[in-house]
Write a protein that holds these residues in place. Structure first.
Motif, PDB file in Angstrom:
ATOM      1  N   PHE A  65       3.819  -4.675 -10.519  1.00 22.67           N
ATOM      2  CA  PHE A  65       3.706  -3.281 -10.230  1.00 22.67           C
ATOM      3  C   PHE A  65       4.316  -2.222 -11.274  1.00 22.67           C
ATOM      4  O   PHE A  65       5.362  -2.921 -11.561  1.00 22.67           O
ATOM      5  CB  PHE A  65       4.118  -2.717  -8.583  1.00 22.67           C
ATOM      6  CG  PHE A  65       3.144  -3.009  -7.686  1.00 22.67           C
ATOM      7  CD1 PHE A  65       2.016  -2.737  -7.742  1.00 22.67           C
ATOM      8  CD2 PHE A  65       3.669  -3.682  -6.612  1.00 22.67           C
ATOM      9  CE1 PHE A  65       0.946  -2.833  -6.800  1.00 22.67           C
ATOM     10  CE2 PHE A  65       2.857  -3.858  -5.429  1.00 22.67           C
ATOM     11  CZ  PHE A  65       1.674  -3.358  -5.568  1.00 22.67           C
ATOM     12  N   SER A  73      -3.972  -4.797  -0.875  1.00 22.03           N
ATOM     13  CA  SER A  73      -3.592  -6.111  -1.557  1.00 22.03           C
ATOM     14  C   SER A  73      -4.109  -6.231  -3.016  1.00 22.03           C
ATOM     15  O   SER A  73      -4.588  -5.279  -3.600  1.00 22.03           O
ATOM     16  CB  SER A  73      -4.738  -7.152  -0.751  1.00 22.03           C
ATOM     17  OG  SER A  73      -6.013  -6.744  -1.047  1.00 22.03           O
ATOM     18  N   ARG A  96      -4.454  -5.917  -6.853  1.00 24.68           N
ATOM     19  CA  ARG A  96      -3.956  -4.623  -7.674  1.00 24.68           C
ATOM     20  C   ARG A  96      -3.963  -3.560  -7.056  1.00 24.68           C
ATOM     21  O   ARG A  96      -3.826  -2.491  -7.731  1.00 24.68           O
ATOM     22  CB  ARG A  96      -4.690  -4.609  -9.019  1.00 24.68           C
ATOM     23  CG  ARG A  96      -4.483  -5.902  -9.831  1.00 24.68           C
ATOM     24  CD  ARG A  96      -5.388  -6.081 -10.931  1.00 24.68           C
ATOM     25  NE  ARG A  96      -5.124  -7.070 -11.955  1.00 24.68           N
ATOM     26  CZ  ARG A  96      -5.578  -8.358 -12.027  1.00 24.68           C
ATOM     27  NH1 ARG A  96      -6.578  -8.396 -10.780  1.00 24.68           N
ATOM     28  NH2 ARG A  96      -5.368  -9.325 -12.723  1.00 24.68           N
ATOM     29  N   HIS A 127      -0.464  -1.210 -10.176  1.00 22.06           N
ATOM     30  CA  HIS A 127      -0.611  -1.894 -11.255  1.00 22.06           C
ATOM     31  C   HIS A 127      -1.101  -0.953 -12.388  1.00 22.06           C
ATOM     32  O   HIS A 127      -0.682  -1.348 -13.755  1.00 22.06           O
ATOM     33  CB  HIS A 127      -1.544  -3.212 -10.974  1.00 22.06           C
ATOM     34  CG  HIS A 127      -0.647  -4.152 -10.132  1.00 22.06           C
ATOM     35  ND1 HIS A 127      -0.819  -4.182  -9.005  1.00 22.06           N
ATOM     36  CD2 HIS A 127       0.074  -5.299 -10.915  1.00 22.06           C
ATOM     37  CE1 HIS A 127      -0.161  -5.356  -8.764  1.00 22.06           C
ATOM     38  NE2 HIS A 127       0.196  -5.845  -9.916  1.00 22.06           N
ATOM     39  N   ARG A 135       2.885  -8.553  -6.568  1.00 22.19           N
ATOM     40  CA  ARG A 135       2.785  -7.145  -5.561  1.00 22.19           C
ATOM     41  C   ARG A 135       4.263  -6.892  -5.437  1.00 22.19           C
ATOM     42  O   ARG A 135       4.871  -6.897  -4.346  1.00 22.19           O
ATOM     43  CB  ARG A 135       2.083  -7.563  -4.356  1.00 22.19           C
ATOM     44  CG  ARG A 135       0.511  -7.431  -4.815  1.00 22.19           C
ATOM     45  CD  ARG A 135      -0.317  -7.296  -3.485  1.00 22.19           C
ATOM     46  NE  ARG A 135      -0.046  -6.209  -2.670  1.00 22.19           N
ATOM     47  CZ  ARG A 135      -0.327  -4.950  -2.678  1.00 22.19           C
ATOM     48  NH1 ARG A 135      -1.043  -4.669  -3.816  1.00 22.19           N
ATOM     49  NH2 ARG A 135      -0.292  -4.031  -1.935  1.00 22.19           N
TER      50      ARG A 135
END
Length: 408
Positions: A210, A257, A259, A284, A353
């Motif tokens: 991220f 969930s 990206r 992202h 994540r």
């Protein structure tokens, strides 16, 4: 494999929990207990140039055994554990030849690690599982990574027939509170690239994470006796609630969930006159990340127009997606992928994540993908690690060292 288990259990029994409220580095004095032990151990196995600085950052070198120059690579892990759950008096349990059924972590408290809920357990039937006793976290994040790196270095030292270039090792404090790379001296480390051994299940290989920011919103308004409040009282708590309600309802951690990014409100407190909301912003995509920050600014501006600048917003960038720093040197990911495949592991390449020291280090000039350390359910009482996964991670480290020597 017993040496891996023994080393790992030795490490996790040492409390190294970090503290986000502390301004020191390391954030807790008890992190020095394991740090100093690691320095001694690195010297005992034969590593060269073993150092520890005033902030407990450890570095060591395995000299090249080649007669030609190749890139210097590194392996990095952190020795602190999460402040989210107790790391005091860790009492690991070893389940040999796991039968695929429920694992009783704590009979007295009725705490059970069940494959019905944690279905990843199903892939480790027949293996040796190391768990908690249900009262603490385990510390596989990231003492599994430290175990694997030291075990791999010891193996290379004892097997000089395996050819490798110069290998650097780095162990850091305070990763769990986002500061693991803050005092890392990339220049002194001296590697061309490195790998953090800090992923989860066997096979994970990550080079995306991220973009991240934190946001703090402060609301100041007016309290009046509720019996006489009409057209006078302005409730700061209700304004704070309004801000939260204006965020996209579906763009939260529990509904996203892959990206997909999110807003995550993690703290709210206050009273009628003063309220505070704290949240994190994640995405992202760099452009979408910037749009999210702007969305929050626009919400605050809209409400400030009504409430006469009662709201103060503070946004701080935390880290960025290391993908942009890894892609220009993508061969370092391909080497790790080939290493996994050559020891019988199917790589699981997916975005993180969350964040990693590797992200910060990549932007500091040390490209640094993340490799599995083998653990599951980090930061809580259901944490566990299969010993076989740690053994495979050791093989991957050794193979990366070999491949770097042959491909450079």
């Amino acid at each position: 494999m017993q040496d891996i288990i023994t080393r790992f259990i030795d490490y996790v029994k040492i409390d190294t929990q970090s503290d986000p409220t502390s301004n020191s580095t390391p954030s807790t004095k008890k992190q020095w207990d394991l740090a100093n032990k690691l320095v001694t151990e690195l010297k005992e196995i034969g590593m060269a140039d073993v150092t520890i600085d005033e902030n407990a950052y450890i570095m060591a070198t395995l000299p090249s055994n080649l007669d030609y120059e190749i890139p210097t690579i590194g392996f990095i892990a952190h020795f602190d554990t999460s402040p989210d759950f107790s790391g005091t008096h860790v009492n690991p349990q070893i389940i040999h030849k796991y039968d695929g059924k429920d694992i009783v972590l704590n009979k007295e408290k009725g705490i059970i690690l069940s494959p019905d809920y944690f279905d990843d357990l199903n892939q480790y039937k027949g293996q040796t599982i190391i768990t908690t006793d249900g009262t603490t976290l385990l510390g596989a994040d990231d003492k599994a990574g430290i175990t694997e790196i030291i075990t791999a270095m010891e193996y290379l030292i004892n097997h000089p027939e395996i050819k490798h270039g110069t290998i650097k090792v780095g162990f850091t404090p305070d990763e769990e509170i986002g500061r693991g790379a803050h005092h890392f001296d990339v220049k002194s480390f001296g590697a061309d690239w490195a790998y953090t051994m800090d992923g989860s299940q066997i096979g994970e290989l990550e080079y995306e994470n991220f973009n991240a920011a934190s946001a703090k919103i402060s609301v100041t308004r007016k309290s009046v006796h509720p019996g006489y409040a009409k057209n006078k009282m302005v409730n700061a708590l209700l304004i704070a609630n309004k801000i939260i309600s204006m965020l996209p309802e579906a763009e939260v951690p529990e509904k996203t969930s892959g990206r997909e990014g999110f807003f995550h409100v993690h703290h709210i407190q206050g009273e009628i006159e003063q309220a505070e909301v704290e949240l994190i912003i994640r995405d992202h995509s760099k452009s979408r990340f910037e749009e999210r920050k702007q969305m929050l600014q626009d919400i605050v501006s809209q409400l400030n127009a009504v409430h006469k600048d009662a709201i103060v917003l503070e946004i701080k960038d935390q880290y960025f997606n290391m993908k942009e720093k890894i892609e220009p040197v993508f061969h370092i990911v391909e080497i790790a992928k080939e290493a996994m495949e050559s020891v019988g592991i199917t790589p699981i390449i997916k975005p993180i994540r969350g964040g990693t020291d590797g992200s910060q280090l990549s932007f500091m000039g040390l490209p640094c993908p993340n490799i599995f350390a083998g653990g599951h359910n980090f930061h809580g009482k259901y944490e566990y690690v299969p010993a076989e996964s740690m053994a495979k991670a050791v093989e991957v480290i050794i193979k990366i060292c070999e491949l770097t020597a042959t491909k450079s």
